[in-house]
Design an enzyme around this catalytic site. Structure first.
Site, PDB file in Angstrom:
ATOM      1  CG  ASP A 415     -51.448 -37.422  -0.848  1.00 33.59           C
ATOM      2  OD1 ASP A 415     -50.687 -37.318   0.069  1.00 33.59           O
ATOM      3  OD2 ASP A 415     -52.422 -36.819  -1.125  1.00 33.59           O
ATOM      4  CD  GLU A 468     -50.822 -38.341   3.771  1.00 35.41           C
ATOM      5  OE1 GLU A 468     -51.163 -37.859   5.032  1.00 35.41           O
ATOM      6  OE2 GLU A 468     -51.441 -38.736   2.876  1.00 35.41           O
TER       7      GLU A 468
END
Length: 735
Positions: A415, A468
């Site tokens: 992330d 991401e």
């Protein structure tokens, strides 16, 4: 044999005894436990509130001596004539206890372990630091170890010692800054924390174990001693046959799930499902819909449920909200048994500031940067890991490996990678520190990510990594030897934003933004992309995917069906957040459930069936897989029909044995006799039509078409089609 009180004080000074009693002494093994002075073995123990303490010989159960009280704060001492193995028989006000002396043991961690921890290359920290049930010298207990190099004193506290930091101070191994202690007769299930005094003598807030493998469910914050018993896996075939390259070459369709809100039991105080229940309900559901993988929003222990797990503090512990670590292993095992891989969202970019967590862990900025210009995210009110520190890098990589190796997880989606790569991420001028060359690139983060991917691909050939990364950082998915970061996939955020913006337009105006649907193919093969319709698009006032679509209820569903068809036809792996498969009408709430009651309505059941059929077509059709990552298998057939808002994509298998034509008509007007160029003559059969009645559509269109030798779109052959309104049609060449 009777000894003088002075004999019990040999080698000590009153100040040291006072520090032991007050819990301020940094070297408890120099005072407590057995110490040899000539012919005497002097034994000291700190047991506040004990009434009496006998020293009992192991094996004979003979009382060797009764310890005397040498300080009113609970310090006992006595002497025996010769060294021998012993235990304490402690008379407490409400119980009698027999236990071995924790301070009678030698060093616990080996020099190699300490060397690797200091280097940041000990990748099995989950079995080295933290709390580990084990046997030492025939005694069962728990070994505790903690990295806290700047603390003056560290103690283990828990129910077993009434959370009294004086009772179990630890020994420092200074070459690595690691504290250690073995506490006999403890076992798994015990709650514990660490109590630290900083270098200035200040008592810090009680700290949870950074390497705990189990934790209490929020809002409680204690760590739990996890079982050392190996889980009995039944996925040997899966782990042997599934390699990361299978995800690269084949179909990859991901069902993204926030476990706490997939399904709640309203009759039981709206509780979320536990791991066993998820194994029984979520796993077969995802299998039935044809998804190849389930991706879980972070399940690492996190204090605030409203962060959805993206502010974790327990990077080695599955959250206690859904059960035990063994239950989580069972969930992964059941996924594999049903042919489903498991991807976890993992957050090495930042951590929350909760005082019982990692923040200023030993009184210093241990895990984070001291300078807030490097160490604090204003957007999330979180601290940033100091990736220039070896021990921190080793801690994070060991966490990643814990999930991949010990829990057989198939992939990690990392992330907030962009926030790691740029030193000025979401910062104004003057709020960030340039790198050594005056630039904004974070070289420490770049090297960390490269090293992370190198280690994972070397040690875990079954696993893949996903970034991401929301910018155009070059080479995110390029190999390390090509200068890339080494990820296997990257989320295509640009495709998602462009296409969603287009689909939100009224069809009347779509012709003015026609290129939004085609622009993604300009860079589609610059990285290995996953096309995400994720949780981020259905929260914080953004509404649901259904709610973004224009028109009345029927048109919203038709638009969404056509969009899904376009997405599954477009090159790139697929990801869909839960609720999207049934066209959930309301925005996602992490405190609620997917709106399963919509399945009482045939049109929403039709949407669910469409997702099932799209996945089925994708997983069985080589032409829809090959050009996900290889440009030679894709071409636009219709890319410039602005007035009609029609798009045509041709997907071909590597050996050209199969071709699939995907035609999208994104207006509410049917198009009759719409001629499309194709690469081969013969019959073209409709494989899937999002306007079919079984999906809730109007059932316009045709079953098949025969190619005619009429040049169209630069092709020798072409087929005449009836294009249903707001629909995507897949046609396969059958020869």
């Amino acid at each position: 044999m009777r000894y003088e009180r002075a004999d019990l004080m040999i080698g000590t000074v009153q100040e040291a005894l006072q520090e032991i009693v007050e819990g301020r002494h940094g070297d408890p093994f120099s005072i407590l436990g057995p110490h040899q002075y000539g012919d005497l073995t002097v034994i000291r123990a700190l047991l506040p509130a004990a009434i009496s303490v006998d020293v009992v010989e192991v094996g004979t159960n003979r009382v060797l001596t009764r310890l005397e009280t040498i300080h009113a704060g609970g310090l006992f001492a006595g002497a025996i004539s010769s060294p021998t193995r012993y235990l304490f028989r402690i008379n407490w006000p409400d119980a009698m206890q027999e236990t071995e002396d924790p301070y009678a043991l030698g060093l616990l961690l080996g020099d190699l372990d300490l060397h690797l921890i200091a280097q940041g290359t000990h990748y099995d920290l989950g079995r080295t630091l933290g709390a580990l049930p084990m046997e030492i010298d025939g005694v069962q207990g728990v070994r505790f170890a903690l990295w806290a190099p700047n603390a003056r004193r560290v103690s283990v506290i828990g129910d077993f010692n009434s959370w009294d930091g004086r009772r179990h101070p630890m020994r420092l191994r200074p070459q690595a800054g690691v504290w250690e202690l073995f506490i006999p007769r403890l076992t798994h299930g015990e709650r514990y924390k660490f109590e630290l005094i900083d270098a200035h003598g200040n008592l810090l807030p009680q700290k949870a174990d950074p390497v705990a493998r189990a934790s209490e469910a929020a809002p409680s914050t204690a760590s739990i001693v996890a079982s050392a018993k190996p889980f009995r896996w039944s996925d040997e075939d899966w782990m042997r046959t599934h390699r990361a390259d299978r995800a690269l070459d084949g179909a990859l369709s991901i069902y993204e799930v926030h476990l706490g809100s997939w399904l709640r039991i309203t009759e039981e105080k709206n509780r979320p499902l536990d791991w066993v229940e998820l194994s029984q309900r979520l796993v077969p559901y995802a299998r039935d819909l044809g998804f190849t993988h389930i991706e879980l929003l972070p399940i690492m222990e996190h204090p605030f449920g409203g962060s959805w797990g993206y502010q974790p503090l327990g990077l080695f512990a599955p959250t206690g909200r859904h059960g035990t670590p063994e239950d989580f292993a069972y969930f992964v095992d059941r996924c594999h048994a049903e042919g489903i891989g498991v991807i976890l969202d993992w957050v090495p970019a930042h951590f929350p500031t909760d005082v019982w967590g990692l923040a200023r862990f030993d009184g210093t900025a241990l895990y984070e940067h001291e300078d807030l210009r490097e160490g604090f995210h204003k957007d999330w009110n979180t601290l940033i890991y100091n990736l220039g520190r070896n021990e921190v890098k080793g801690f994070l990589i060991a966490s990643a490996l814990e999930w991949l190796e010990h829990y057989h997880v198939d992939g990690l989606r990392v992330d907030a990678v962009a926030s790691m790569l740029y030193r000025d991420y979401s910062r104004n001028e003057g709020e960030w520190i340039p790198n050594e060359y005056g630039g904004r690139e974070n070289f420490e983060a770049v090297e960390f990510l490269k090293h992370l991917n190198s280690i994972i691909h070397h040690r875990c050939p079954h696993a893949f990594t996903v970034a991401e990364e929301s910018t155009a950082w070059p080479g995110v998915t390029k190999r390390l030897d090509e200068g890339g970061l080494g990820f296997d996939f990257k989320w295509n955020m640009g495709w998602m934003h462009d296409t969603l913006h287009y689909m939100q337009d009224d069809p009347v105006y779509r012709k003015y933004h026609h290129s939004a649907m085609t622009f993604g193919m300009i860079y589609a093969y610059s990285e290995r992309f996953i096309l995400p319709l994720s949780h981020d698009e259905v929260v914080h006032g953004k509404g649901s995917l259904f709610g973004k679509m224009p028109g009345d209820h029927w048109q919203k569903l038709a638009n969404l069906r056509s969009y899904y068809g376009f997405m599954w036809g477009h090159p790139g792996k697929k990801l869909l957040f839960m609720g999207g498969e049934i066209a959930q009408e309301g925005e996602w709430s992490h405190d609620g459930s997917v709106h399963w009651d919509l399945l009482d309505r045939p049109d929403h059941v039709g949407m669910q069936r469409l997702i099932r059929d799209l996945n089925s077509l994708y997983t069985r059709e080589p032409a829809l897989q090959f050009s996900d990552l290889d440009a030679t298998g894709f071409e636009w057939v219709v890319a410039d029909d602005v007035e009609n808002s029609v798009y045509g994509m041709l997907r071909s298998a590597k050996d050209r044995s199969s071709h699939v034509l995907i035609i999208s008509n994104l207006t509410p007007l049917p198009r009759k006799d719409y001629r499309v160029g194709v690469p081969a003559g013969g019959r073209w059969e409709v494989m899937l039509n999002t306007d079919a009645a079984v999906y809730g559509g109007a059932d316009l269109g045709q079953i098949e078409a025969r190619a005619e030798r009429q040049q169209t779109h630069g092709k020798e052959f072409s087929i005449p089609l009836t294009l249903p309104p707001l629909a995507t049609v897949f046609l396969g060449w059958t020869g």
